[in-house]
Motif scaffolding. Structure first.
Motif, mmCIF file in Angstrom:
data_model
loop_
_atom_site.group_PDB
_atom_site.id
_atom_site.type_symbol
_atom_site.label_atom_id
_atom_site.label_comp_id
_atom_site.label_asym_id
_atom_site.label_seq_id
_atom_site.Cartn_x
_atom_site.Cartn_y
_atom_site.Cartn_z
ATOM 1 N N GLY A 25 0.714 -1.637 0.065
ATOM 2 C CA GLY A 25 0.258 -0.247 -0.498
ATOM 3 C C GLY A 25 1.149 0.963 0.088
ATOM 4 N N THR A 26 2.317 1.238 0.728
ATOM 5 C CA THR A 26 2.833 2.421 0.699
ATOM 6 C C THR A 26 4.015 2.084 -0.461
ATOM 7 O OG1 THR A 26 3.872 1.259 2.060
ATOM 8 C CG2 THR A 26 2.620 3.018 2.940
ATOM 9 N N LEU A 27 4.395 1.110 -0.892
ATOM 10 C CA LEU A 27 5.877 1.403 -1.324
ATOM 11 C C LEU A 27 4.911 0.551 -2.917
ATOM 12 C CD1 LEU A 27 8.486 -0.802 0.550
ATOM 13 C CD2 LEU A 27 8.304 1.441 0.262
ATOM 14 N N ILE A 28 3.859 0.317 -3.916
ATOM 15 C CA ILE A 28 3.803 1.002 -4.575
ATOM 16 C C ILE A 28 1.976 1.653 -5.340
ATOM 17 C CG2 ILE A 28 2.801 -1.163 -6.493
ATOM 18 C CD1 ILE A 28 4.063 -3.536 -5.316
ATOM 19 N N SER A 29 2.829 2.198 -5.594
ATOM 20 C CA SER A 29 2.278 3.820 -6.105
ATOM 21 C C SER A 29 0.663 3.206 -6.621
ATOM 22 C CB SER A 29 2.668 5.124 -6.931
ATOM 23 O OG SER A 29 3.135 4.077 -7.644
ATOM 24 N N CYS A 30 0.584 1.849 -7.737
ATOM 25 C CA CYS A 30 -0.397 2.051 -8.226
ATOM 26 C C CYS A 30 -1.244 0.866 -7.955
ATOM 27 C CB CYS A 30 -0.226 2.232 -9.219
ATOM 28 S SG CYS A 30 0.810 0.520 -10.341
ATOM 29 N N LYS A 31 -2.627 0.897 -7.892
ATOM 30 C CA LYS A 31 -3.368 -1.200 -7.808
ATOM 31 C C LYS A 31 -3.355 -1.603 -8.788
ATOM 32 C CE LYS A 31 -5.129 -0.622 -3.012
ATOM 33 N NZ LYS A 31 -6.295 -0.391 -1.741
ATOM 34 N N PRO A 32 -3.008 -3.008 -8.781
ATOM 35 C CA PRO A 32 -3.373 -3.195 -10.458
ATOM 36 C C PRO A 32 -5.180 -3.746 -10.731
ATOM 37 C CG PRO A 32 -3.109 -4.914 -8.527
ATOM 38 C CD PRO A 32 -2.668 -3.947 -7.757
ATOM 39 N N LYS A 33 -5.558 -3.984 -11.771
ATOM 40 C CA LYS A 33 -6.722 -3.893 -12.025
ATOM 41 C C LYS A 33 -7.182 -5.418 -10.988
ATOM 42 C CE LYS A 33 -5.836 -3.093 -15.979
ATOM 43 N NZ LYS A 33 -5.446 -3.341 -17.645
ATOM 44 N N SER A 34 -6.561 -6.161 -11.510
ATOM 45 C CA SER A 34 -7.013 -7.450 -10.415
ATOM 46 C C SER A 34 -5.293 -8.219 -10.409
ATOM 47 C CB SER A 34 -7.172 -8.826 -11.734
ATOM 48 O OG SER A 34 -7.200 -9.643 -10.659
#
Lengths: 445, 555
Positions: free
Chosen positions: B112-121
Motif C-alpha cells: 500500500g505504501t511502496l507501490i503507487s498503483c493498484k492492479p485491476k486484478s
C-alpha cells in the motif's frame, strides 16, 4: 579405533544444535551394477567427489614423518589420530613450495602454491574449482565452502577472476541453504517443478539482455569483470534449471533434521571450532550423498589460527612463534596440543564421510579428500616438508596405504596427481619451478 | 651463508620499506590480486547496499543474509571494490538477498505504501501498473532513467510471471529481484559523453556524476533531487554542482558518508572475526563489538560535523559511552534515566590527562587490534602506521628461526615488552618491529578488551618509548606526537579521495597532481576540517576526470 561398518538399517546419529540428525542409509548392493561403479536403476556412474580439508600453521618439526617409505610404515605419534585410516591414506612428506625469489608471505604464499600452483598471483583457479569444473557440472551447487572458526575468508577456493569463494560459517545457515525450502528430495516419488523457480529462471533474461549495452561502454578490464559476473549468473541459471528437473534417486541420501536458532560468529576456542567442524562434516556428507554438489571445501582454521586452549590467553599461532622447542621431545609441546585436536577433527570428518555406504564401499572410499596446511615446520613458518594427505581412492584410481616421501620435489606435483586421479585430462600444472608435467605415478592405480 | 645473506637482505628490506607510503606498493598489489588496475567499475559494499535499500524502500525492509566478502586494497575496501566481483556463491547470496527484499516490498503489509498503483486484478497482469513500478524503482536502483527497451522487457517478464503464478505481486517481485541482481545495480559504472563545450573531449555524464557524488557523500544512491538535477544537466555546470554539493553536505544523510569512510579506514569490517574470551574479559559480551564501533563513529561524526580539526580526534576527551562500555573501561557513568534503553549512548568527557582520551584508546582500536585473550603491541602499531598514517609495514619474513632468541630453559616472558624484545633481537625481525612496537607498547596500559591496567602477570608495564626521535613516557605523551605528525592529515585526505573514487590521488608529476596539491594545501589552511575537504574534492575537476581507458571505450 576402527571404524564400524553400518548395517543398512543402522543410522548414525549426531547432534546438530540439539537435534538428532540421521546420516544416509547405505545403498543396497543390488542398486549398483555388477561392477559396483554405477547405479543399476539409472545406469549412471556413481558421482565423482572431491574434498579439501585445511588446517593452519603446519604440523610439527618434521617428526611427523614416518621413518619408512611405502606400505606398512609405522605411523608417528603426531598422526596417531589417523591410525584407523592409515590403510586408506596416502601420506606425502618432504615436498616444498618453490618460491623462485618471491617473498614468503607467511600463511598465504605456501597455500597459494599448493592450491593454485603459483606463488605470485592470488585469485587464480584453485585445485578444487579446476576439479569441480570437470566433475561438478549438473549439480545444484558447483561447490560448498565452510569455515569452522568464523572467518568467511578462510578457505582457499578460488574461481578464476572471481576471487575467493566465501565460506559459510554457520551450520544453521548452511542447512537452510542446502536443505531449506528449495531442496528437492531426489528420492521423493513425485516431482513437480516449482512455478516460482520457473519464474525466477525466466526473469533472468532481463539481466542477460543488459549485457550488450553494458559491454558497449566499458573498457577491456571492466568487460572482463562483466564476463565473470555473467559466468556467475549462468551458474545461477543452471542451478535453477537443475531444480526444474526430476533428480535421479540417490538412496544414500537422507535429509537432515531441521536446524534452527543462531550460531555464534567468530570462535576462539579450539574445542568450539572442533564441534562446529563436526556439524559441518555431517552437513557436507549429506550434501554430497544427496547430489547437491560434488566438491566441498572445509577450513578448520584460518592460516593464522586464532584458536586457543580453554583457560589460556595465547592462541595457536602465537605459540608457534613464541614457544621454545622442547629439547628432549624435539617439538613445541603446547603447539602439538593443537595439532592433536586438528588431526582428531580430521579423523572425525573421515568417519562421517565413511558412514555413507554405497554398495560394498563407502563414500569416502570412492572420493578423494585432500588434507593440506599452509606451512611445513610451524615454528619457522616454512614452505618445506609439507604434511599432505589423500584419503579415499578417487573411484579406484588411487592406491592407498602408503607413505610417499618426495624430498626436494615441488608440492604442486601432489595437487597435479590429485587432478589426474580425478580423471582430468591435464598434462601440466603450476608456474616457474612449481610447474610439473608428470604425476606421482606410484600412487596411481 | 646463503641463509645469513638472505636474512640480512630481508632485514634491510624491512627497514628500507618500512615507511614507504602505501601508494608506492599499489602496482604490485594490483597485479598480485590478479585483477586489472584499469578496471573502474565499483561493486557496492554491503553498507552501500543496505543504505541504498533503506533509502529507496524504507528502513523497515529487513536485509537478512550474508554478503560476499569485500576486498581490501591499499588499506581501503573502497579501493578494493574495483577488484571485487561476484563469485558463484556470491551470486547465490545476492539472489537470496534480492528475493527477500522484493518479497517484503510487495507484501500485503508494504504494498500500500511502496507501490503507487493498484492492479485491476491481483491475479492478472496490469502492464500500466507494472510499468510505473519498474520505471520508478528502476530509476533509483540503476541510478539513471531506464531505457524504453529495459522497461518494456521487464513489463513483459512481469506479465509472464503473473500468468504462471496467477499473482500480480509475484510478477512484480520477480522483476524487482531481477533488477536487484543486475550488474547495473550491484556495480557502479561510469559513462562518458562528448563534452558539448569541447567537442574533441569526453566528460563524465550527469548520471555518473550524481552517483559518484551520492556514494561519496551519502554512501547511498542519488535521491530524486539529485537525479533530477542530473537530468537537467545542472551537474555539468559549476553553479549547479556547487548547489547540489552544499545541499548534500548539509543534509542529515551526510552522516552515512562520514560513518562509511571512517569505518572503512579503521577496518571495522574486521570486527566480524573478533571474539574475546569471557573467562578473561567477562564484560566483553557479544554486543560490545557493535557498541565499540558505534562509540567511535558517534565520536567522529560529532567531531566532523562540528567542523573541528581532524587531528584532535587523536586526543579528544569527548566521546559517548553506554553502561556496558563504561564498565569495560572502568569508568563511572551516571545514567538513571534509561527509559527502557539500558545501553543507550550518553555524551561523556574524560577528565584532563585521562589516558583513555582519543579514538586510539577506544575499544574499537584497542580490542580490534589484539588477540582474543591478550594484547598485540605489534598489531596495534601496525594498524596505526598503516590505517592512520598510510605507511606500509612489510609482512613478517618466513623461515625465521627464533631459536637463537628463545631461552630453552623456558624463560617466563611476563609482559608484551618482554616478548617483543625477544622478537627484536632477531635480525630478520628487528627492522619492522622497530616501526610498529614503540607505538604498540605505549598502548599496553589497555588490555585485549580495552580495559585499563598498569601491570601484566604481576610485572609493571613500561609504556615509554621513542617516536620520530622524541621520547615519550606513555600514551598521554604519545598521542600529541601522533596528532602533530604530518602523515596523519596527508593520510586521511588521500584516503577520503580514494573513498570517493576507488583510487588514490595522483602522485607528483602525474595528471591532476597540481590540483590535488592545491586541495591538500586548502585542507591545511582551513584547519583540517573534514567536511571542507570533502566539499573541495566533490567540487574538483579531478574527482570527475575521465581516464584514457574510458575515452577509448567511448569511441
Amino acid at each position: 579405533m576402527e571404524t564400524s561398518i553400518l548395517a543398512r538399517r543402522q543410522v548414525l546419529r549426531g547432534m546438530l544444535a540439539g537435534s538428532a540428525v540421521s546420516v544416509g542409509l547405505p545403498i543396497l548392493d543390488c542398486v549398483l551394477n555388477e561392477n559396483g561403479n554405477a547405479f543399476a536403476a539409472t545406469g549412471k556412474a556413481i558421482p565423482e567427489r572431491f574434498a579439501t580439508w585445511f588446517w593452519g600453521c603446519g604440523l610439527g618439526e618434521g617428526n611427523w614423518v614416518p621413518k619408512a617409505a611405502g606400505a606398512d610404515y609405522e605411523l608417528p605419534e603426531q598422526l596417531s589420530a589417523l591410525k584407523p585410516f592409515q590403510k586408506r591414506m596416502l601420506l606425502f612428506s618432504g615436498s616444498n613450495i618453490m618460491l623462485d625469489g618471491a617473498n614468503n608471505n607467511t600463511h598465504t604464499t605456501g597455500a597459494m602454491g599448493i592450491t593454485q600452483g603459483d606463488v605470485n598471483k592470488q585469485f587464480k583457479a584453485s585445485i578444487d574449482t579446476i576439479i569441480g569444473d570437470h566433475i561438478g557440472r549438473g549439480t545444484r551447487f558447483r561447490s560448498i565452502e565452510v569455515g569452522c572458526a568464523g572467518d568467511p575468508g578462510a578457505t582457499w577456493s578460488v574461481r578464476e577472476g572471481q576471487g575467493r569463494q566465501p565460506a559459510e560459517i554457520s551450520p544453521i545457515k548452511l542447512y537452510t541453504r542446502i536443505f531449506g525450502p528449495e531442496y528437492v528430495d531426489p528420492n521423493a516419488g513425485e516431482f513437480k517443478p516449482d512455478p516460482q523457480v520457473m519464474v525466477r529462471h525466466s526473469v533472468l533474461s532481463g539481466v542477460k539482455d543488459e549485457r550488450d549495452a553494458l559491454n558497449a561502454k566499458l573498457g577491456a578490464a571492466d568487460r572482463a569483470k562483466l564476463d565473470n559476473y555473467f559466468t556467475s549468473l549462468r551458474s545461477l541459471e543452471q542451478k535453477l534449471e537443475i531444480q526444474l528437473q526430476k533428480p535421479d534417486p540417490l538412496e544414500a541420501c537422507t535429509k537432515p533434521a531441521a536446524m534452527e536458532g543462531v550460531d555464534k560468529g567468530a570462535l576462539t576456542l579450539a574445542t568450539e571450532a572442533m564441534a562446529r567442524a563436526g556439524l559441518f562434516a555431517q552437513l557436507l556428507a549429506h550434501t554430497l550423498a544427496c547430489g547437491q554438489t560434488r566438491v566441498v571445501n572445509l577450513a578448520l582454521t584460518q592460516g593464522i589460527s586464532p584458536l586457543r586452549r580453554e583457560g589460556e590467553s595465547t592462541n595457536h599461532h602465537a605459540y608457534t612463534h613464541e614457544e621454545a622447542i622442547d629439547p628432549v621431545l624435539g617439538y613445541q609441546v603446547k603447539v602439538k596440543w593443537f595439532h592433536d585436536q586438528y588431526m582428531q577433527a580430521l579423523h572425525d570428518y573421515l568417519v562421517t564421510m565413511d558412514s555413507i555406504k554405497e554398495g560394498d564401499k563407502s563414500m569416502l572410499d570412492r572420493m578423494l579428500v585432500f588434507a593440506f596446511t599452509d606451512h611445513g615446520a610451524p615454528r619457522l613458518h616454512s614452505v618445506r616438508n609439507y604434511p599432505l594427505m589423500f584419503f579415499g581412492t578417487a573411484n579406484g584410481r588411487l592406491k592407498t596405504g602408503m607413505h610417499v616421501p618426495r624430498p626436494g620435489d615441488t608440492t604442486v606435483r601432489i595437487g597435479f596427481t590429485a587432478q589426474q586421479a580425478m580423471g582430468l585430462p591435464v598434462s601440466a600444472w603450476g608456474e616457474g619451478s612449481n610447474r610439473v608435467t608428470s604425476p606421482i605415478s606410484e600412487v596411481l592405480a | 651463508m646463503y641463509q645469513s645473506t638472505t636474512k640480512s637482505f630481508r632485514r634491510a628490506l624491512c627497514v628500507a620499506a618500512g615507511l614507504l607510503p602505501i601508494a608506492f606498493s599499489s602496482a604490485y598489489a594490483a597485479e598480485n590480486l590478479g585483477g586489472d588496475p584499469s578496471a573502474l567499475s565499483l561493486r557496492l559494499s554491503p553498507a552501500q547496499y543496505r543504505q541504498t535499500i533503506a533509502d529507496i524502500f524504507g528502513t523497515n525492509i529487513v536485509i537478512d543474509g550474508r554478503f560476499e566478502p569485500e576486498v581490501r586494497e591499499q588499506g581501503l575496501l573502497a579501493i578494493g571494490a574495483r577488484w571485487a566481483n561476484v563469485s558463484d556463491t556470491g551470486m547465490d547470496r545476492y539472489d537470496e538477498l534480492a528475493r527477500g527484499i522484493a518479497a517484503q516490498v510487495v507484501s500485503p503489509k508494504n504494498r500500500g505504501t511502496l507501490i503507487s498503483c493498484k492492479p485491476k486484478s491481483e491475479t492478472g497482469a496490469d502492464d500500466a501498473c507494472a510499468r510505473a513500478f519498474i520505471s520508478g524503482y528502476g530509476r533509483l536502483l540503476y541510478r539513471r532513467t531506464l531505457s524504453e527497451q529495459e522497461v518494456a522487457t521487464r513489463v513483459k517478464l512481469a506479465a509472464d510471471a503473473t500468468a504462471t503464478t496467477k499473482d500480480f505481486y509475484i510478477g512484480l517481485s520477480s522483476v524487482l529481484s531481477d533488477m536487484l541482481i543486475s550488474p547495473n545495480f550491484l556495480f557502479r559504472y561510469r559513462t562518458v559523453e562528448t563534452d558539448p563545450t569541447k567537442p574533441n573531449e569526453k566528460r563524465l555524464d550527469s548520471y555518473s556524476k550524481a552517483a559518484a557524488l551520492s556514494y561519496f557523500l551519502w554512501n547511498s544512491t542519488p535521491d530524486d533531487q539529485l537525479i533530477k538535477a542530473s537530468e537537467k544537466g545542472e551537474l555539468q555546470t559549476a553553479e549547479g554542482l556547487r548547489r547540489q554539493v552544499d545541499r548534500m553536505i548539509s543534509s542529515p544523510a551526510m552522516e552515512s558518508g562520514i560513518r562509511a569512510f571512517f569505518a572503512d579506514m579503521l577496518h571495522f569490517s574486521d570486527f566480524q572475526t573478533v571474539a574475546k574470551d569471557t573467562t578473561f574479559f567477562p564484560r566483553y559480551t557479544t554486543k560490545i563489538n557493535d557498541l565499540a564501533q558505534e562509540q567511535t563513529l558517534r565520536t567522529i561524526v560529532d567531531h566532523v560535523r562540528a567542523n573541528k580539526d581532524y587531528r584532535d580526534l587523536i586526543t579528544t576527551r569527548s566521546t559517548y559511552l553506554t553502561r556496558s562500555l563504561a564498565a569495560l573501561y572502568g569508568v563511572p557513568l551516571a545514567d538513571t534515566t534509561d527509559n527502557g534503553e539500558p545501553d543507550r549512548f550518553i555524551s561523556y568527557t574524560y577528565p584532563e590527562g585521562d589516558p583513555r582520551a582519543g579514538i586510539l584508546a577506544q575499544v574499537s582500536f584497542i580490542a580490534l587490534n589484539s588477540h582474543s585473550a591478550r594484547t598485540s603491541p605489534t598489531l596495534r602499531g601496525k594498524a596505526l602506521r598503516e590505517n592512520l598514517l598510510c605507511q606500509t609495514v612489510p609482512p613478517p619474513p618466513g623461515n625465521v628461526d627464533f631459536s637463537a632468541v628463545e631461552n630453552t630453559s623456558n624463560q617466563v616472558l611476563k609482559t608484551g615488552r618482554d616478548r617483543l624484545l625477544a622478537h627484536s633481537a632477531s635480525p630478520a625481525c628487528a627492522g619492522c618491529h622497530k616501526i610498529t612496537d614503540p607505538i604498540g607498547l605505549a598502548l599496553e596500559n589497555f588490555d585485549a578488551a580495552g580495559g585499563f591496567r598498569t601491570s601484566e602477570n604481576g610485572a609493571q608495564i613500561d609504556t615509554s618509548g621513542v617516536l620520530n626521535s622524541v621520547k615519550f613516557k606513555g600514551v598521554s605523551d604519545l598521542l600529541p606526537l601522533i596528532r602533530n605528525d604530518p602523515a596523519l592529515v596527508s593520510c586521511v585526505s588521500r584516503k577520503i579521495y580514494a573513498f570517493g573514487t576507488g583510487k588514490m590521488p595522483p602522485r607528483a608529476s602525474e595528471r591532476g597532481s597540481e590540483e590535488w596539491a592545491a586541495i591538500e594545501k586548502k585542507f591545511g589552511q582551513d584547519g583540517y576540517k573534514v567536511l571542507n575537504l570533502m566539499r573541495q574534492i566533490a567540487l574538483s575537476d579531478m574527482f570527475y576526470a575521465v581516464s584514457p581507458v574510458e575515452v577509448a571505450a567511448a569511441k
